[in-house]
Design a protein around this motif. Sequence first.
Motif, PDB file in Angstrom:
ATOM      1  N   GLY A 174      25.729   6.735  -9.733  1.00 31.16           N
ATOM      2  CA  GLY A 174      24.921   7.013  -8.141  1.00 31.16           C
ATOM      3  C   GLY A 174      24.839   5.384  -7.887  1.00 31.16           C
ATOM      4  N   SER A 217      29.914  20.342 -11.876  1.00 28.24           N
ATOM      5  CA  SER A 217      28.672  19.839 -11.731  1.00 28.24           C
ATOM      6  C   SER A 217      27.538  20.933 -13.010  1.00 28.24           C
ATOM      7  CB  SER A 217      27.607  19.706  -9.798  1.00 28.24           C
ATOM      8  OG  SER A 217      26.681  19.709 -10.360  1.00 28.24           O
ATOM      9  N   LEU A 266      29.743  16.727 -14.905  1.00 33.26           N
ATOM     10  CA  LEU A 266      28.414  15.673 -13.830  1.00 33.26           C
ATOM     11  C   LEU A 266      27.377  16.925 -14.444  1.00 33.26           C
ATOM     12  CD1 LEU A 266      26.785  13.718 -12.232  1.00 33.26           C
ATOM     13  CD2 LEU A 266      27.726  15.250 -10.193  1.00 33.26           C
ATOM     14  N   SER A 280      22.690  15.044  -5.414  1.00 33.51           N
ATOM     15  CA  SER A 280      21.494  14.251  -4.548  1.00 33.51           C
ATOM     16  C   SER A 280      22.071  13.633  -4.393  1.00 33.51           C
ATOM     17  CB  SER A 280      20.449  13.834  -5.090  1.00 33.51           C
ATOM     18  OG  SER A 280      20.291  12.010  -5.606  1.00 33.51           O
ATOM     19  N   ALA A 335      23.181  19.981 -11.606  1.00 28.14           N
ATOM     20  CA  ALA A 335      23.202  18.493 -11.015  1.00 28.14           C
ATOM     21  C   ALA A 335      23.093  19.425  -9.542  1.00 28.14           C
ATOM     22  CB  ALA A 335      23.829  18.141 -11.283  1.00 28.14           C
ATOM     23  N   VAL A 348      23.444  10.081  -5.871  1.00 28.53           N
ATOM     24  CA  VAL A 348      24.365  10.397  -7.095  1.00 28.53           C
ATOM     25  C   VAL A 348      25.387  10.727  -5.908  1.00 28.53           C
ATOM     26  CG1 VAL A 348      25.848  12.061  -7.748  1.00 28.53           C
ATOM     27  CG2 VAL A 348      23.279  11.746  -8.462  1.00 28.53           C
ATOM     28  N   ASN A 408      25.451   6.543 -16.593  1.00 28.11           N
ATOM     29  CA  ASN A 408      24.887   7.250 -15.112  1.00 28.11           C
ATOM     30  C   ASN A 408      25.634   7.412 -14.128  1.00 28.11           C
ATOM     31  OD1 ASN A 408      23.860   4.637 -15.644  1.00 28.11           O
ATOM     32  ND2 ASN A 408      22.323   4.573 -13.683  1.00 28.11           N
ATOM     33  N   CYS A 448      26.769  11.769 -16.490  1.00 25.87           N
ATOM     34  CA  CYS A 448      25.235  12.064 -15.926  1.00 25.87           C
ATOM     35  C   CYS A 448      23.958  11.257 -14.533  1.00 25.87           C
ATOM     36  CB  CYS A 448      23.894  11.123 -17.516  1.00 25.87           C
ATOM     37  SG  CYS A 448      24.639  12.283 -18.540  1.00 25.87           S
ATOM     38  N   THR A 449      23.391  12.363 -13.881  1.00 29.23           N
ATOM     39  CA  THR A 449      22.676  11.855 -13.513  1.00 29.23           C
ATOM     40  C   THR A 449      21.268  11.279 -13.911  1.00 29.23           C
ATOM     41  OG1 THR A 449      20.837  13.596 -13.103  1.00 29.23           O
ATOM     42  CG2 THR A 449      23.545  14.118 -11.803  1.00 29.23           C
ATOM     43  N   GLY A 488      23.660  17.390 -15.323  1.00 25.65           N
ATOM     44  CA  GLY A 488      22.433  16.995 -14.175  1.00 25.65           C
ATOM     45  C   GLY A 488      20.547  17.469 -15.452  1.00 25.65           C
TER      46      GLY A 488
END
Length: 550
Positions: A252, A271, A205, A277, A274, A280, A250, A232-233, A207
């Motif tokens: 979330g 992660s 993941l 959040s 990131a 996500v 992306n 990706c965030t 960020g």
Amino acid sequence: MKLNGAQIVIECLREQGVDTIFGYPGAATINIYDELYRNEDWLTHVLTSHEQGAAHAADGYARATGKVGVVLATSGPGATNLVTGIATAYMDSVPMVAITGNVTLAQLGKDSFQEVDIFGITTPVVKHNYMVKDIRELAPALREAFQIARSGRPGPVLVDIPKDITVEETEYAPHRPVFDVKRPVEHIDPVVLELIREAKKPMILAGGGVIRSGASRSLQAFAEKVQAAVACTLMGIGCMPYDHPLYTGNIGMHGSMISNISINECDLLISVGARFSDRVIGKEGSFAANARKLHFDIDPAEVNKNVLVDGHVVGDIDEILKTLLPLVEQKDNSPWLAQINELRLENSHTYDEDVLSVPTILKRIAALGSPEDIVVTDVGQHQMWTAQHYPFMKPNKFLTSGGLGTMGYGLGAAIGAQWAFRENRVVMITGDGSFRMNFNEIITAVRNKLPIKIFVMNNYALGMVRQWQNLFYDDRFSATNFDDDIDYVGFARSMGADGFVIRNVGELDDVVRQAFASPKVCVVNCIVEQGSNVYPMVPPGKAIHEAISK
């Protein structure tokens, strides 16, 4: 040598390598502006239409360049108008120094004209702030502000300067700035290497920390070596090329189903820069429920804050990945990657190319543009469609407000990016709701001959809120449908910009080419369907792999 406070401000900016600041003058900063006039041969001040636009411009400048953005505003309403832009930068870890004027020391605390406690107001949304009450503290405060803004996890710092401090004098000696040096990662917990070695279905993941660290190449090399899929965030978009076989899109609330399902299937989640959040992870306890978890981050406060992990490494992301690369073996996770490819075939985004939809428009803008184009968005449906469909190939090409979700961010940020990169095309994707919030900054772009290409996805609605009302509130469209019909083409031309309209797919390529060829700011009014929704979408209280996909 002796200098007054206003001169010290300018000399400290010179020390820090600043050549551009954004702002709006006023009585409390008039002495600083007088020194700007005297130093305009090397220091450019960009006058915006509103202080919020100036803050967003400093933010966009910083995101596009990696440098510290600088914004200057007067006391009272000038300072408070910066707050939304400062908070935007804080939530997305953007290096910024905001300099504000204030009333004189003798007037503080007396409800004086245009007095406000900007120090107290901004405390929750800055890395640090200063109220300079002694002229001898001014230069050290400014120097520390730049160091704090760009070091570690970047963020905004505010320096508030009473007016009489700008006229007082003190001895000043130039200093060489201390730029943050990336420290090597001295220790990797053996559990980190063990979990990577054992993983059969690893997923990364990625960020915004990857981009802030300049670690995109290191991330790609690491992912290829451990054979991990990469999601990706919103802040991480661009750190992996859109067409890379390991990239799943992306993640979330409006992430790709490939990413959202893969996270639920992986056995190790790594992660990288990131912060887990809420947008996500979705439903707490259901995020990557089958996976062991590792967290690489520069900010130790983020580790185990939102998601408990099995191991972590704290440090600069690029240094972490460069340290890990020789320590991990080349892996072959072919069955996992085959599973990812099956998900890609089953869950790819689809849209009707014969209909003038936002995805269709985005694909044609990208096809007629360049990978070097910088794309800026506001906040809403158009932002999510851009994250899903625009083929970003490089970092620092996607500028958007993620954490705070600031409508009206786009045009100021586009001005900052275009100022920094005059040779690059800057494309702004906005909605009619967001555009109305700060479209006064067209004047700034026109005045400074910044040929930003603005595409307004006009659905006559506040599209994202309307989408929620459609899906979860039985079509009770409260305050989200617009019954007005603004002539955006006429508006643009009245401001000295070019204006175009697109009503159907047949006009699309021709208008995009005309806008790209124009040397002026361009506003393109794209008439799209009001009822179109962004999918996938995770309903409230659901896990991300339970997203509505159509």
